[in-house]
Design a protein around this motif. Structure first.
Motif, mmCIF file in Angstrom:
data_model
loop_
_atom_site.group_PDB
_atom_site.id
_atom_site.type_symbol
_atom_site.label_atom_id
_atom_site.label_comp_id
_atom_site.label_asym_id
_atom_site.label_seq_id
_atom_site.Cartn_x
_atom_site.Cartn_y
_atom_site.Cartn_z
ATOM 1 N N MET A 144 0.897 -1.085 0.127
ATOM 2 C CA MET A 144 0.071 0.080 0.048
ATOM 3 C C MET A 144 0.823 1.257 -0.108
ATOM 4 S SD MET A 144 -3.066 -0.759 2.664
ATOM 5 C CE MET A 144 -2.853 0.848 3.590
ATOM 6 N N GLN A 145 2.222 1.154 0.602
ATOM 7 C CA GLN A 145 2.940 2.231 0.782
ATOM 8 C C GLN A 145 4.188 1.873 -0.079
ATOM 9 O OE1 GLN A 145 3.519 2.688 4.885
ATOM 10 N NE2 GLN A 145 1.689 3.280 5.239
ATOM 11 N N ASP A 146 4.081 2.188 -1.464
ATOM 12 C CA ASP A 146 5.324 2.074 -2.465
ATOM 13 C C ASP A 146 6.545 2.261 -1.905
ATOM 14 O OD1 ASP A 146 3.543 1.219 -4.722
ATOM 15 O OD2 ASP A 146 2.648 2.942 -3.965
ATOM 16 N N GLY A 280 -5.525 9.751 9.399
ATOM 17 C CA GLY A 280 -5.746 8.290 9.767
ATOM 18 C C GLY A 280 -5.121 8.078 11.357
ATOM 19 N N ALA A 281 -6.243 7.360 11.998
ATOM 20 C CA ALA A 281 -5.753 7.220 13.491
ATOM 21 C C ALA A 281 -6.505 5.955 13.691
ATOM 22 C CB ALA A 281 -6.651 8.157 14.105
ATOM 23 N N GLY A 282 -6.338 5.685 15.126
ATOM 24 C CA GLY A 282 -6.859 4.523 15.832
ATOM 25 C C GLY A 282 -6.109 4.173 17.188
ATOM 26 N N PHE A 304 -2.251 8.915 15.608
ATOM 27 C CA PHE A 304 -2.933 9.446 14.487
ATOM 28 C C PHE A 304 -1.687 10.010 13.596
ATOM 29 C CE2 PHE A 304 -2.689 13.074 17.718
ATOM 30 C CZ PHE A 304 -2.032 13.728 16.984
ATOM 31 N N GLY A 305 -1.846 10.071 12.282
ATOM 32 C CA GLY A 305 -0.928 10.656 11.222
ATOM 33 C C GLY A 305 -1.889 11.567 10.310
ATOM 34 N N MET A 306 -1.404 12.599 10.359
ATOM 35 C CA MET A 306 -1.917 13.660 9.198
ATOM 36 C C MET A 306 -0.867 14.126 8.461
ATOM 37 S SD MET A 306 -3.340 16.621 11.455
ATOM 38 C CE MET A 306 -3.057 16.505 13.223
HETATM 39 N N1 PHE Z 1 0.944 5.659 9.168
HETATM 40 C C1 PHE Z 1 -0.328 6.001 8.584
HETATM 41 C C2 PHE Z 1 -0.103 6.445 6.996
HETATM 42 O O1 PHE Z 1 0.808 7.043 6.831
HETATM 43 C C3 PHE Z 1 -1.205 7.134 9.313
HETATM 44 C C4 PHE Z 1 -1.457 6.762 10.395
HETATM 45 C C5 PHE Z 1 -0.667 6.997 11.610
HETATM 46 C C6 PHE Z 1 -2.581 5.733 11.078
HETATM 47 C C7 PHE Z 1 -1.080 6.590 12.996
HETATM 48 C C8 PHE Z 1 -2.892 5.560 12.032
HETATM 49 C C9 PHE Z 1 -2.138 5.704 13.302
HETATM 50 O O2 PHE Z 1 -1.019 6.180 6.308
#
Ligand code: PHE
Length: 339
Positions: A144-146, A280-282, A304-306
């Motif tokens: 998913m993350q090339d 994205g978070a959780g 989370f990551g933004m």
């Molecule tokens: N690392 C995820 C991304 O790059 C973002 C994310 C961070 C999701 C932390 C959840 C918790 O897509």
């Protein structure tokens, strides 16, 4: 008479030579003074004519001194021809990059909630970018993350070295080093092997957030992000959480905020629906806590990551991701820290 000539030709170019001139001729012990002393020895009948010449010499020396002094004074730098009423030439100051301005603003908001700021390496090993984050070996989520590879795994006990694909590697590094409570945000640059276009780039920036303590709940996550969104976009902003999947969080969500649907050219990021994804978070997956030596029975946490580019797009209505790294001065000059 030759002395008169000497006096009027003595070279004077600055204050020092003028002083030398004064000492040599005009001062009490100078040449002129001495000659006047010697006048006593001159026979009476010659005194008158000699005295006349000496007076002439004295006057010439004094006149020259005054003249030279005035000349030097007026060429002094303090009296150079300056028009003090002219407006000054404006200093050209630089300004901070829009992504930097946004990063500072994000940090400011989370610091007030008690978050520290941490960072980690951009060149990372497989463990910190993937395995510790509960990405199983050969799991499609890695694709998913090339990923950009720096060095492929050489033997069974070595690892791939890569450019980090997200800032989540810093979570792992923090949890490995530090006992909870941990409350930090981690801004940084990340890399993905994507074709460059207005909406994707091979590098961009994220801010990771991590809060690990006893009894941290999903409600804490939601309120923290909600508080951030209100501070960033204004108190009328609304938040929407959609179920999602990340290997390192369970449950996981994608977080949207409302945005104005603007008709102008710049508002590409804002979709018709009026919602735009910001993070994205959780809840941190128990396996991740275990991988870092933290007991999931005792501690829970959220992450989370933004994307900093996305937040900046919403703030400044910049539609094309490529603008951030083209270094076009016409673009960069438009952003100021007071905005
Ligand atoms: N690392 C995820 C991304 O790059 C973002 C994310 C961070 C999701 C932390 C959840 C918790 O897509």
């Amino acid at each position: 008479l030759s002395l008169i000539k000497e006096v009027s030709e003595f070279p004077v170019s600055d204050k020092q030579t003028l002083e030398a001139f004064r000492l040599k001729y005009i001062s009490k012990k100078g040449v002129v003074g001495e000659l006047f002393d010697e006048l006593k020895q001159v026979p009476n009948e010659q005194k008158k004519s000699v005295g006349k010449i000496l007076n002439q010499l004295k006057q010439t020396a004094e006149a020259r001194f005054t003249e030279l002094n005035e000349k030097l004074e007026s060429s002094d730098s303090s009296s150079v021809d300056i028009d003090l009423s002219l407006p000054p030439v404006a200093n050209k100051t630089g300004n901070l990059h829009p992504l930097t301005l946004t990063r500072y603003r994000i940090i400011e908001i989370f610091e007030r909630l008690g978050f520290n700021v941490a960072d980690g390496p951009e060149i990372e090993d497989d463990w910190h970018n993937f395995s510790a984050l509960n990405f199983p070996e050969n799991h499609p989520a890695r694709e998913m993350q090339d990923t950009f590879f720096v060095e492929k795994k050489q033997s069974a006990d070595s690892q791939d070295v890569i450019l980090r694909t997200h800032t989540s590697n810093v979570q792992i590094r923090m949890m490995e080093k530090q006992k909870p409570p941990i409350r930090a945000i981690m801004p940084g640059r990340v890399y993905r092997n994507e074709a460059i276009s207005a909406r994707a780039h091979c590098f961009f920036h994220q801010v990771e957030g991590l809060y690990i303590d006893k009894n941290v709940s999903f409600a804490d996550l939601k309120q923290t992000i909600f508080h951030f969104a209100k501070e960033m976009y204004g108190k009328d902003v609304k938040l929407r959480l959609r179920p999602s999947f990340f290997p390192f969080t369970e449950p996981s969500a994608e977080i949207d905020v409302t945005c104005l649907i603007c008709k102008g050219a710049g508002c590409v990021v804002c979709k018709r629906s009026g919602w735009v994804e910001i993070a994205g978070a959780g809840m941190v997956h128990p396996n991740v806590l275990k991988n870092c030596g933290i007991d999931p029975e005792e501690y829970t946490g959220f992450a989370f990551g933004m994307g900093i580019e996305r937040v900046t797009q919403l703030r400044y209505q910049v539609g094309d991701l490529r603008l951030y790294s083209e270094n076009d001065i016409r673009f960069l000059r438009q952003f100021h820290s007071s905005d």
